[in-house]
Design a protein around this motif. Sequence first.
Motif, PDB file in Angstrom:
ATOM      1  N   LEU A  41     -31.017  42.095  12.961  1.00 43.23           N
ATOM      2  CA  LEU A  41     -30.294  43.324  13.271  1.00 43.23           C
ATOM      3  C   LEU A  41     -29.863  44.046  11.999  1.00 43.23           C
ATOM      4  CD1 LEU A  41     -28.162  42.320  16.391  1.00 43.23           C
ATOM      5  CD2 LEU A  41     -30.261  43.663  16.314  1.00 43.23           C
ATOM      6  N   GLN A  42     -29.561  43.301  10.948  1.00 45.55           N
ATOM      7  CA  GLN A  42     -29.234  43.938   9.671  1.00 45.55           C
ATOM      8  C   GLN A  42     -30.450  44.681   9.120  1.00 45.55           C
ATOM      9  OE1 GLN A  42     -27.686  40.467   7.662  1.00 45.55           O
ATOM     10  NE2 GLN A  42     -25.561  41.022   8.110  1.00 45.55           N
ATOM     11  N   LYS A  43     -31.638  44.111   9.299  1.00 46.37           N
ATOM     12  CA  LYS A  43     -32.865  44.793   8.867  1.00 46.37           C
ATOM     13  C   LYS A  43     -33.076  46.077   9.674  1.00 46.37           C
ATOM     14  CE  LYS A  43     -35.312  40.674   7.306  1.00 46.37           C
ATOM     15  NZ  LYS A  43     -36.378  39.707   7.620  1.00 46.37           N
ATOM     16  N   VAL A  44     -32.809  46.008  10.982  1.00 43.37           N
ATOM     17  CA  VAL A  44     -32.934  47.201  11.833  1.00 43.37           C
ATOM     18  C   VAL A  44     -31.955  48.275  11.369  1.00 43.37           C
ATOM     19  CG1 VAL A  44     -32.564  48.086  14.178  1.00 43.37           C
ATOM     20  CG2 VAL A  44     -33.860  45.985  13.837  1.00 43.37           C
ATOM     21  N   CYS A  45     -30.734  47.874  11.019  1.00 39.91           N
ATOM     22  CA  CYS A  45     -29.737  48.830  10.514  1.00 39.91           C
ATOM     23  C   CYS A  45     -30.223  49.469   9.216  1.00 39.91           C
ATOM     24  CB  CYS A  45     -28.402  48.136  10.271  1.00 39.91           C
ATOM     25  SG  CYS A  45     -27.521  47.716  11.767  1.00 39.91           S
ATOM     26  N   ALA A  46     -30.815  48.666   8.340  1.00 40.15           N
ATOM     27  CA  ALA A  46     -31.312  49.202   7.069  1.00 40.15           C
ATOM     28  C   ALA A  46     -32.441  50.205   7.307  1.00 40.15           C
ATOM     29  CB  ALA A  46     -31.802  48.068   6.180  1.00 40.15           C
ATOM     30  N   GLU A  47     -33.259  49.946   8.331  1.00 37.82           N
ATOM     31  CA  GLU A  47     -34.404  50.814   8.613  1.00 37.82           C
ATOM     32  C   GLU A  47     -34.031  52.069   9.394  1.00 37.82           C
ATOM     33  OE1 GLU A  47     -38.708  50.576  10.954  1.00 37.82           O
ATOM     34  OE2 GLU A  47     -37.590  48.737  10.572  1.00 37.82           O
ATOM     35  N   HIS A  48     -33.132  51.928  10.376  1.00 34.49           N
ATOM     36  CA  HIS A  48     -32.847  53.026  11.308  1.00 34.49           C
ATOM     37  C   HIS A  48     -31.447  53.614  11.179  1.00 34.49           C
ATOM     38  CE1 HIS A  48     -36.555  52.546  13.597  1.00 34.49           C
ATOM     39  NE2 HIS A  48     -36.388  51.244  13.440  1.00 34.49           N
ATOM     40  N   GLY A  49     -30.600  53.037  10.345  1.00 34.71           N
ATOM     41  CA  GLY A  49     -29.222  53.502  10.243  1.00 34.71           C
ATOM     42  C   GLY A  49     -28.332  52.721  11.195  1.00 34.71           C
ATOM     43  N   GLY A  50     -27.108  53.128  11.278  1.00 32.21           N
ATOM     44  CA  GLY A  50     -26.146  52.412  12.102  1.00 32.21           C
ATOM     45  C   GLY A  50     -25.587  51.234  11.322  1.00 32.21           C
ATOM     46  N   ARG A  51     -24.731  50.482  11.990  1.00 33.29           N
ATOM     47  CA  ARG A  51     -24.170  49.305  11.330  1.00 33.29           C
ATOM     48  C   ARG A  51     -23.982  48.193  12.341  1.00 33.29           C
ATOM     49  NH1 ARG A  51     -18.517  49.068  12.105  1.00 33.29           N
ATOM     50  NH2 ARG A  51     -17.752  50.964  13.093  1.00 33.29           N
ATOM     51  N   LEU A  52     -24.062  46.991  11.843  1.00 29.41           N
ATOM     52  CA  LEU A  52     -23.842  45.810  12.666  1.00 29.41           C
ATOM     53  C   LEU A  52     -22.340  45.581  12.741  1.00 29.41           C
ATOM     54  CD1 LEU A  52     -25.335  43.545  14.162  1.00 29.41           C
ATOM     55  CD2 LEU A  52     -25.296  42.240  12.050  1.00 29.41           C
ATOM     56  N   LEU A  53     -21.798  45.519  13.937  1.00 31.19           N
ATOM     57  CA  LEU A  53     -20.354  45.352  14.103  1.00 31.19           C
ATOM     58  C   LEU A  53     -19.935  43.947  13.675  1.00 31.19           C
ATOM     59  CD1 LEU A  53     -19.892  47.119  17.552  1.00 31.19           C
ATOM     60  CD2 LEU A  53     -19.468  48.047  15.277  1.00 31.19           C
ATOM     61  N   HIS A  54     -18.818  43.866  12.981  1.00 33.73           N
ATOM     62  CA  HIS A  54     -18.283  42.591  12.518  1.00 33.73           C
ATOM     63  C   HIS A  54     -17.414  42.008  13.634  1.00 33.73           C
ATOM     64  CE1 HIS A  54     -16.851  39.538   9.813  1.00 33.73           C
ATOM     65  NE2 HIS A  54     -15.593  39.901  10.049  1.00 33.73           N
ATOM     66  N   THR A  55     -17.889  40.963  14.265  1.00 30.31           N
ATOM     67  CA  THR A  55     -17.162  40.321  15.363  1.00 30.31           C
ATOM     68  C   THR A  55     -17.107  38.817  15.105  1.00 30.31           C
ATOM     69  OG1 THR A  55     -19.218  40.214  16.626  1.00 30.31           O
ATOM     70  CG2 THR A  55     -17.758  42.068  17.091  1.00 30.31           C
ATOM     71  N   PRO A  56     -16.241  38.368  14.195  1.00 31.21           N
ATOM     72  CA  PRO A  56     -16.233  36.961  13.781  1.00 31.21           C
ATOM     73  C   PRO A  56     -15.861  35.975  14.890  1.00 31.21           C
ATOM     74  CG  PRO A  56     -14.338  38.125  12.860  1.00 31.21           C
ATOM     75  CD  PRO A  56     -15.214  39.150  13.515  1.00 31.21           C
ATOM     76  N   ASN A  57     -15.151  36.433  15.898  1.00 29.22           N
ATOM     77  CA  ASN A  57     -14.743  35.520  16.970  1.00 29.22           C
ATOM     78  C   ASN A  57     -15.745  35.442  18.115  1.00 29.22           C
ATOM     79  OD1 ASN A  57     -12.335  34.880  15.629  1.00 29.22           O
ATOM     80  ND2 ASN A  57     -11.335  36.696  16.469  1.00 29.22           N
ATOM     81  N   ASN A  58     -16.851  36.164  17.986  1.00 30.70           N
ATOM     82  CA  ASN A  58     -17.885  36.131  19.019  1.00 30.70           C
ATOM     83  C   ASN A  58     -19.108  35.429  18.434  1.00 30.70           C
ATOM     84  OD1 ASN A  58     -19.859  36.597  20.941  1.00 30.70           O
ATOM     85  ND2 ASN A  58     -19.161  38.668  21.380  1.00 30.70           N
ATOM     86  N   SER A  59     -19.341  34.221  18.881  1.00 29.68           N
ATOM     87  CA  SER A  59     -20.446  33.430  18.323  1.00 29.68           C
ATOM     88  C   SER A  59     -21.716  33.523  19.162  1.00 29.68           C
ATOM     89  CB  SER A  59     -20.020  31.963  18.197  1.00 29.68           C
ATOM     90  OG  SER A  59     -19.728  31.447  19.486  1.00 29.68           O
ATOM     91  N   ILE A  60     -21.737  34.438  20.126  1.00 29.44           N
ATOM     92  CA  ILE A  60     -22.908  34.557  21.002  1.00 29.44           C
ATOM     93  C   ILE A  60     -23.584  35.912  20.878  1.00 29.44           C
ATOM     94  CG2 ILE A  60     -23.672  34.564  23.404  1.00 29.44           C
ATOM     95  CD1 ILE A  60     -21.438  32.555  23.972  1.00 29.44           C
ATOM     96  N   SER A  61     -22.801  36.993  20.834  1.00 32.13           N
ATOM     97  CA  SER A  61     -23.432  38.319  20.836  1.00 32.13           C
ATOM     98  C   SER A  61     -22.915  39.188  19.701  1.00 32.13           C
ATOM     99  CB  SER A  61     -23.217  39.015  22.181  1.00 32.13           C
ATOM    100  OG  SER A  61     -21.852  39.263  22.387  1.00 32.13           O
ATOM    101  N   MET A  62     -23.679  40.255  19.446  1.00 28.35           N
ATOM    102  CA  MET A  62     -23.361  41.207  18.378  1.00 28.35           C
ATOM    103  C   MET A  62     -23.547  42.621  18.897  1.00 28.35           C
ATOM    104  SD  MET A  62     -25.270  39.418  15.202  1.00 28.35           S
ATOM    105  CE  MET A  62     -26.371  38.415  16.150  1.00 28.35           C
TER     106      MET A  62
END
Length: 197
Positions: A41-62
């Motif tokens: 997902l970080q690669k997708v953000c680098a390619e298409h823009g946007g940002r990966l949300l920081h959710t440290p307490n969620n170990s299943i989804s982003m």
Amino acid sequence: GRASMSPALDVFITLLQLGVAGYQKLLQQRKTVMTRLREGLQKVCAEHGGRLLHTPNNSISMGLTLGHLPLHPSGVTFLGSMFFSRNVSGTRVISCDAQKKIETITFKGYGAHHDCYPEPYLTAAAAIGMTENDVDEFVRRLSKTLTEYKKVVSKSKQPPAAPTQPAHSKHMTASLVAEDAVQRIMREAVNTVLGPR
């Protein structure tokens, strides 16, 4: 109640078959898959823009923000329908501006994880049983669909092209001639049966 016992029975049988060691192996595999999904997902953000949300307490989804994308006339949830038609399941596109009223209560940001989140986003999860190959295919389809979405939106915002043929093109003229012929034949048939008027 009337709920079916089948889902609970299926889980029970699966857990019995896996045993403790098998279940723990799946949990460890999910952690590995989660790391791979985050990297993808970080690669997708680098390619298409946007940002990966920081959710440290969620170990299943982003979550991946979509506010940078151009808006389709049907809204950002059109992207969700594109995912569905490309067999990308489990991903939700949340518009954040949806409201739902039930009786006297209005739910703002209906379907979102927060009432007032400032921009649309999509969610992706590393579920038990997913493999790293599954994640790689998901990331590939996600990137491809985002590219297609941008193309669809840019086409929908372009003004309609000017006609290249005059209004009465050959096709239109042939169609009108055929329509006139049908009407003439119908009049002749009516005159034959009922007589001239």
